[in-house]
Enzyme design. Structure first.
Site, mmCIF file in Angstrom:
data_model
loop_
_atom_site.group_PDB
_atom_site.id
_atom_site.type_symbol
_atom_site.label_atom_id
_atom_site.label_comp_id
_atom_site.label_asym_id
_atom_site.label_seq_id
_atom_site.Cartn_x
_atom_site.Cartn_y
_atom_site.Cartn_z
ATOM 1 N N HIS A 1 -7.547 -0.863 3.238
ATOM 2 C CA HIS A 1 -7.046 -1.265 1.921
ATOM 3 C C HIS A 1 -7.385 -0.124 0.960
ATOM 4 C CE1 HIS A 1 -6.066 -5.425 3.072
ATOM 5 N NE2 HIS A 1 -6.969 -5.182 4.003
ATOM 6 N N HIS B 1 0.806 -1.224 0.000
ATOM 7 C CA HIS B 1 0.000 0.000 0.000
ATOM 8 C C HIS B 1 0.841 1.277 0.000
ATOM 9 C CE1 HIS B 1 -3.449 -2.466 2.086
ATOM 10 N NE2 HIS B 1 -3.249 -2.809 0.834
HETATM 11 C C1 LIG Z 1 -0.028 -7.541 -4.659
HETATM 12 C C2 LIG Z 1 -0.924 -6.404 -4.256
HETATM 13 C C3 LIG Z 1 -2.026 -6.650 -3.440
HETATM 14 C C4 LIG Z 1 -2.860 -5.612 -3.056
HETATM 15 N N1 LIG Z 1 -3.992 -5.895 -2.369
HETATM 16 C C5 LIG Z 1 -4.906 -4.917 -2.182
HETATM 17 C C6 LIG Z 1 -6.183 -5.208 -1.659
HETATM 18 O O1 LIG Z 1 -6.536 -6.369 -1.405
HETATM 19 N N2 LIG Z 1 -7.040 -4.182 -1.483
HETATM 20 C C7 LIG Z 1 -6.699 -2.889 -1.771
HETATM 21 O O2 LIG Z 1 -7.501 -1.990 -1.552
HETATM 22 N N3 LIG Z 1 -5.495 -2.592 -2.256
HETATM 23 C C8 LIG Z 1 -4.610 -3.581 -2.505
HETATM 24 N N4 LIG Z 1 -3.417 -3.279 -3.067
HETATM 25 C C9 LIG Z 1 -3.093 -1.866 -3.314
HETATM 26 C C10 LIG Z 1 -3.870 -1.263 -4.461
HETATM 27 O O3 LIG Z 1 -4.074 -2.188 -5.489
HETATM 28 C C11 LIG Z 1 -3.084 -0.054 -4.982
HETATM 29 O O4 LIG Z 1 -2.799 0.791 -3.893
HETATM 30 C C12 LIG Z 1 -3.851 0.758 -6.004
HETATM 31 O O5 LIG Z 1 -4.370 -0.080 -7.004
HETATM 32 C C13 LIG Z 1 -2.938 1.821 -6.597
HETATM 33 O O6 LIG Z 1 -3.623 2.538 -7.591
HETATM 34 P P1 LIG Z 1 -2.887 3.641 -8.422
HETATM 35 O O7 LIG Z 1 -3.851 4.135 -9.455
HETATM 36 O O8 LIG Z 1 -2.254 4.631 -7.527
HETATM 37 O O9 LIG Z 1 -1.673 2.879 -9.145
HETATM 38 P P2 LIG Z 1 -1.669 1.590 -10.109
HETATM 39 O O10 LIG Z 1 -2.980 0.916 -10.120
HETATM 40 O O11 LIG Z 1 -0.490 0.781 -9.717
HETATM 41 O O12 LIG Z 1 -1.464 2.211 -11.567
HETATM 42 C C14 LIG Z 1 -0.270 2.737 -12.059
HETATM 43 C C15 LIG Z 1 -0.185 2.374 -13.539
HETATM 44 O O13 LIG Z 1 0.810 3.172 -14.157
HETATM 45 C C16 LIG Z 1 1.610 2.356 -14.977
HETATM 46 N N5 LIG Z 1 2.908 3.026 -15.088
HETATM 47 C C17 LIG Z 1 3.805 3.252 -14.098
HETATM 48 N N6 LIG Z 1 4.875 3.911 -14.586
HETATM 49 C C18 LIG Z 1 4.633 4.126 -15.911
HETATM 50 C C19 LIG Z 1 5.367 4.756 -16.952
HETATM 51 N N7 LIG Z 1 6.569 5.304 -16.723
HETATM 52 N N8 LIG Z 1 4.821 4.792 -18.187
HETATM 53 C C20 LIG Z 1 3.603 4.238 -18.442
HETATM 54 N N9 LIG Z 1 2.877 3.616 -17.473
HETATM 55 C C21 LIG Z 1 3.392 3.571 -16.224
HETATM 56 C C22 LIG Z 1 1.645 1.037 -14.246
HETATM 57 O O14 LIG Z 1 2.042 -0.024 -15.072
HETATM 58 C C23 LIG Z 1 0.213 0.926 -13.759
HETATM 59 O O15 LIG Z 1 -0.630 0.342 -14.717
HETATM 60 C C24 LIG Z 1 -2.568 -4.295 -3.459
HETATM 61 C C25 LIG Z 1 -1.475 -4.043 -4.288
HETATM 62 C C26 LIG Z 1 -0.667 -5.086 -4.704
HETATM 63 C C27 LIG Z 1 0.488 -4.786 -5.620
#
Ligand SMILES: Cc1cc2nc3c(=O)[nH]c(=O)nc-3n(C[C@H](O)[C@H](O)[C@H](O)COP(=O)(O)OP(=O)(O)OC[C@H]3O[C@@H](n4cnc5c(N)ncnc54)[C@H](O)[C@@H]3O)c2cc1C
Ligand SMILES: *[C@@H]1O[C@H](CO)[C@@H](O)[C@H](O)[C@H]1NC(C)=O
Ligand SMILES: *[C@@H]1O[C@H](CO)[C@@H](O)[C@H](O)[C@H]1NC(C)=O
Ligand SMILES: *[C@@H]1O[C@H](CO)[C@@H](O)[C@H](O)[C@H]1NC(C)=O
Ligand SMILES: *[C@@H]1O[C@H](CO)[C@@H](O)[C@H](O)[C@H]1NC(C)=O
Ligand SMILES: *[C@@H]1O[C@H](CO)[C@@H](O)[C@H](O)[C@H]1NC(C)=O
Ligand SMILES: *[C@@H]1O[C@H](CO)[C@@H](O)[C@H](O)[C@H]1NC(C)=O
Ligand SMILES: *[C@@H]1O[C@H](CO)[C@@H](O)[C@H](O)[C@H]1NC(C)=O
Ligand SMILES: *[C@@H]1O[C@H](CO)[C@@H](O)[C@H](O)[C@H]1NC(C)=O
Ligand SMILES: *[C@@H]1O[C@H](CO)[C@@H](O)[C@H](O)[C@H]1NC(C)=O
Ligand SMILES: *[C@@H]1O[C@H](CO)[C@@H](O)[C@H](O)[C@H]1NC(C)=O
Ligand SMILES: CC(=O)N[C@H]1CO[C@H](CO)[C@@H](O)[C@@H]1O
Length: 600
Positions: free
Chosen positions: A580, A536
């Site tokens: 979460h 997280h």
């Molecule tokens: C294994 C795991 C289990 C988890 N379990 C839970 C859970 O059960 N419940 C919960 O609420 N949360 C959980 N989380 C946390 C939650 O999924 C994340 O906190 C949340 O999805 C993050 O969202 P975000 O939009 O900030 O980033 P992300 O969803 O990670 O999106 C970022 C995107 O940007 C892309 N990206 C990054 N850098 C670049 C670049 N330079 N150029 C182009 N694209 C790029 C990445 O590939 C990705 O697709 C978990 C996370 C993981 C990894």
């Protein structure tokens, strides 16, 4: 998790048999028909795809989404709920990051999974879905001096975000949630367990036996009450994962004004305009992620805004590569500081996760199935036939949240957002669930994981190369403070009290390994030896008030010191939510879409 190793060997043998109907997703930069769009979104992740959907509701608005990762289509480990833990680490769907050596964890390093595919981490996570406490949101409103982030305003977004679905197997779940709290009309399918772990009834019985652990009928946080033990709500439907890709993208992907390009690694934002004024960052440079090379490079331009949604690791990395950051981080790499923004990559917060494992009697735990390829293969085959069995369900059915008792708490300034916000979480799995230690070849286990949800340790994300394909240094700085280690130790004592309830008398036989320690010092060592992450990471591009000198983004998520650039992902939360965090990311992005539309 390493019980995932056996999961992985089983799924590769299984047939790929169905595909989700999607519109066209471009796979190569040569397929782009334009280099100019109203909005360019960096990252087709959890937040990015919410914006892709909402901004193209207006048919006059053109949006390009650039995603470094691959497609999620037909990827069985992503689709089958129980296989979720095998999506990462070190797979084609992961960024394969590793932390720096952690002084608070006996100098260990550990994998730091982040989804690298459509849906981002919402396609790679464990699917537990919550919103946090009202106090979490009210604190964000306070810190940013924007009442729009207060819970009284944010809760409206649940209606368009959540589509609560009851299990379709006829199970009576009326006591597992509060129907009136939920939305049935939004984008993301959220549901309750469709398969019972043998220990579920004992968990619920314990809430009746021990006053310390009350039953919470709805653990989502919607009703300002996250304390107690309840049933996990998960982003899944009919035995399959629901992600931002299967929901927000799937329902918008046929729109001609939305273009999604995968395999596109954004390497830099290029400034337009003179150094004297506020610089526009509407030019985006990217290259083919499959080559791991910055050449050839491509450029696109946003006429309105570039929106960074690359997550709490990717977003600060891109900012730093672009010269937006702390001079002490950029100077060693000879990157000119275009926008001096000292907090970029700082303030990293994460939830430490500690697997506490008990030996249990009999063989009703899942371990004997997980270590036997034949039985596991049969379970996956059954899921492929009709989406039933434990593979159709999340790995966790019960979770709970608790606060430190007043005697312990009075030694500290309470870091929780308020008096009803928890300090730690308890997660139940009726099998060996240790993300870094492999399932032993014999024995039956119950894992009661604990996680610190109000950490006071602060870490950082720092680029170590001007080459965007070199991962940044990731230092979560786990268990760096007395509060954090004390709370971890208290969480272990709490679950030991839980496990001593009559409900477990004929099941739990003993504590496994270092969990058997009884002194505070022994439990501290247990925590330092086994803690890793709940995955997280947040707060590496924190929000601060419009007139504040600290912080990376304003309350409207525009990047301080720039024009044409916004950040919408988990990196903007000034404090990690005490839950979460995917639910908070989703509703943050829903409000961000409103803010962006209002500004255009
Ligand atoms: C294994 C795991 C289990 C988890 N379990 C839970 C859970 O059960 N419940 C919960 O609420 N949360 C959980 N989380 C946390 C939650 O999924 C994340 O906190 C949340 O999805 C993050 O969202 P975000 O939009 O900030 O980033 P992300 O969803 O990670 O999106 C970022 C995107 O940007 C892309 N990206 C990054 N850098 C670049 C670049 N330079 N150029 C182009 N694209 C790029 C990445 O590939 C990705 O697709 C978990 C996370 C993981 C990894
Ligand atoms: C789209 O643009 C056209 C032409 O400028 C205009 O007539 C129309 O009202 C716009 N539609 C929307 C939904 O804004
Ligand atoms: C991560 O590791 C997997 C397995 O080794 C590999 O296929 C993939 O290309 C790696 N991804 C990155 C971004 O390095
Ligand atoms: C961790 O490493 C540091 C620096 O090398 C060292 O000073 C410290 O003693 C180590 N701590 C442990 C617990 O090994
Ligand atoms: C934030 O909270 C503090 C303490 O409760 C209060 O004094 C202050 O006015 C609040 N600020 C805003 C902007 O709400
Ligand atoms: C479901 O269980 C509740 C008690 O938890 C009971 O009141 C209700 O009648 C049951 N519903 C059905 C359809 O059996
Ligand atoms: C789930 O199953 C129910 C009942 O069969 C059906 O109505 C619903 O459309 C399904 N949802 C999805 C997303 O497949
Ligand atoms: C479980 O244990 C019982 C007796 O303890 C035994 O009869 C049974 O075969 C075992 N089942 C499996 C799947 O190992
Ligand atoms: C699903 O398939 C399994 C066998 O593969 C069978 O035992 C089970 O009854 C089926 N369930 C449903 C609901 O069809
Ligand atoms: C609070 O927790 C501490 C440490 O576990 C314990 O010593 C103390 O007895 C507890 N106090 C109360 C009131 O439960
Ligand atoms: C597992 O096997 C080892 C070695 O045979 C034995 O010492 C140990 O007691 C067994 N553990 C369990 C839980 O059966
Ligand atoms: C600017 C742009 O490309 N607009 C197109 C968006 O999609 C509609 C159809 O839904 C077209 O009519 C517009 O020309």
């Amino acid at each position: 998790m390493k019980s995932a190793t056996s999961l992985r060997s089983a799924f590769v043998a299984s047939a790929l048999f169905f595909s989700r109907a999607l519109g066209v997703t471009l796979t190569d930069a040569s397929q782009l028909t334009s280099t100019t769009y109203d909005y360019v979104i960096v990252g087709a992740g959890n937040a990015g795809l919410v914006l892709a959907n909402r901004l193209t509701e207006d048919a006059n608005t053109t949006v390009l989404v650039l995603e470094a990762g691959v497609s999620d289509e037909n990827v069985i480990p992503v689709i089958a709920p129980f296989l979720g833990p095998s999506v990462t680490p070190d797979t084609p769907w992961d960024w394969n990051y590793t932390t720096t050596a952690q002084p608070g964890l006996d100098n260990r390093t550990y994998p730091y999974p982040r989804g690298r595919l459509l849906g981002g981490s919402s396609s790679a996570n464990y699917m537990i879905h919550q919103y946090g406490t009202n106090e979490d949101w009210d604190r964000m409103a306070n810190v940013s001096a924007d009442a729009g982030w207060a819970w009284s305003n944010m809760k409206q977004y649940i209606e368009r975000h959540e589509k609560f679905i009851l299990p379709t197997n006829g199970q009576n779940v009326s006591s597992e949630y509060i129907a009136s709290l939920h939305s049935y009309t939004g984008e993301l399918d959220v549901s309750l367990p469709v398969w019972t772990q043998a220990t579920d009834a004992r968990v619920v019985a314990t809430t009746q036996q021990l006053a310390e652990f009350p039953y919470n009928q709805d653990i989502s946080g919607i009703n300002n009450d996250m304390l107690g033990i309840g049933w996990a709500q998960s982003s899944m439907v009919n035995g399959t994962r629901a992600s931002s890709s299967t929901s927000y993208l799937a329902s918008a992907n046929d729109r001609p004004n939305l273009t999604v390009l995968i395999n596109a690694m954004v390497t830099k934002l290029l400034p337009i305009g003179t150094p004297a004024g506020v610089r526009s960052f509407r030019n985006v440079q990217f290259s083919d992620a499959r080559t791991f090379s910055v050449t050839p490079s491509f450029q696109v331009q946003a006429t309105k805004e570039v929106i960074l949604a690359a997550g709490a690791v990717g977003t600060p990395q891109i900012l730093q590569l672009s010269g937006i950051g702390a001079s002490e981080d950029l100077a060693p790499l000879d990157i000119p500081v275009l926008v001096n923004s000292p907090q970029v990559g700082k303030n990293l917060q994460d939830h430490p996760l500690l697997p506490n494992i008990f030996n249990v009697a009999g063989n009703s735990s899942l371990d004997h199935i997980l270590r036997d390829p034949a039985q596991l293969g049969a379970a996956i085959a059954q899921w492929e036939t009709n989406r039933t069995g434990f593979i159709s369900n999340n790995v966790v059915n019960n979770i709970g949240f608790a606060r430190l008792n007043s005697t312990v708490l009075e030694q500290f300034t309470d870091p929780a957002a308020g008096p009803t916000t928890p300090h730690f979480e308890i997660i139940f799995a009726n099998f060996w669930l240790d993300p870094i230690v492999t399932l032993p070849s014999n024995g039956s286990y119950l894992t009661i994981l604990t996680a610190l949800v109000t950490p006071t340790s602060r870490g950082s994300i720092t680029i170590q190369s001007t080459n965007p394909f070199v991962a940044p240094l990731i230092n979560p700085n786990m268990l760096d403070t007395l509060f954090d280690i004390t709370t971890m130790v208290e969480s272990v004592k709490a679950i030991k009290r839980f496990a001593a309830a009559p409900a477990w008398g004929d099941y739990i036989t003993s504590a496994f390994g270092s969990l058997a320690g009884t002194s505070d010092a022994a439990l501290e060592e247990h925590a330092r030896q086994h803690t890793t992450t709940v995955f997280h990471p947040t707060s590496t591009a924190s929000m601060a008030a419009q007139d504040a000198l600290d912080g990376v983004v304003n309350p409207d998520l525009t990047v301080k010191g720039t024009s044409g650039l916004r950040i919408v992902d988990l990196s903007v939360f000034p404090f990690v939510p005490s839950c979460h965090p995917m639910g908070p990311v989703y509703i943050l992005a829903e409000r961000a879409a409103d803010l962006i539309k209002a500004a255009s």
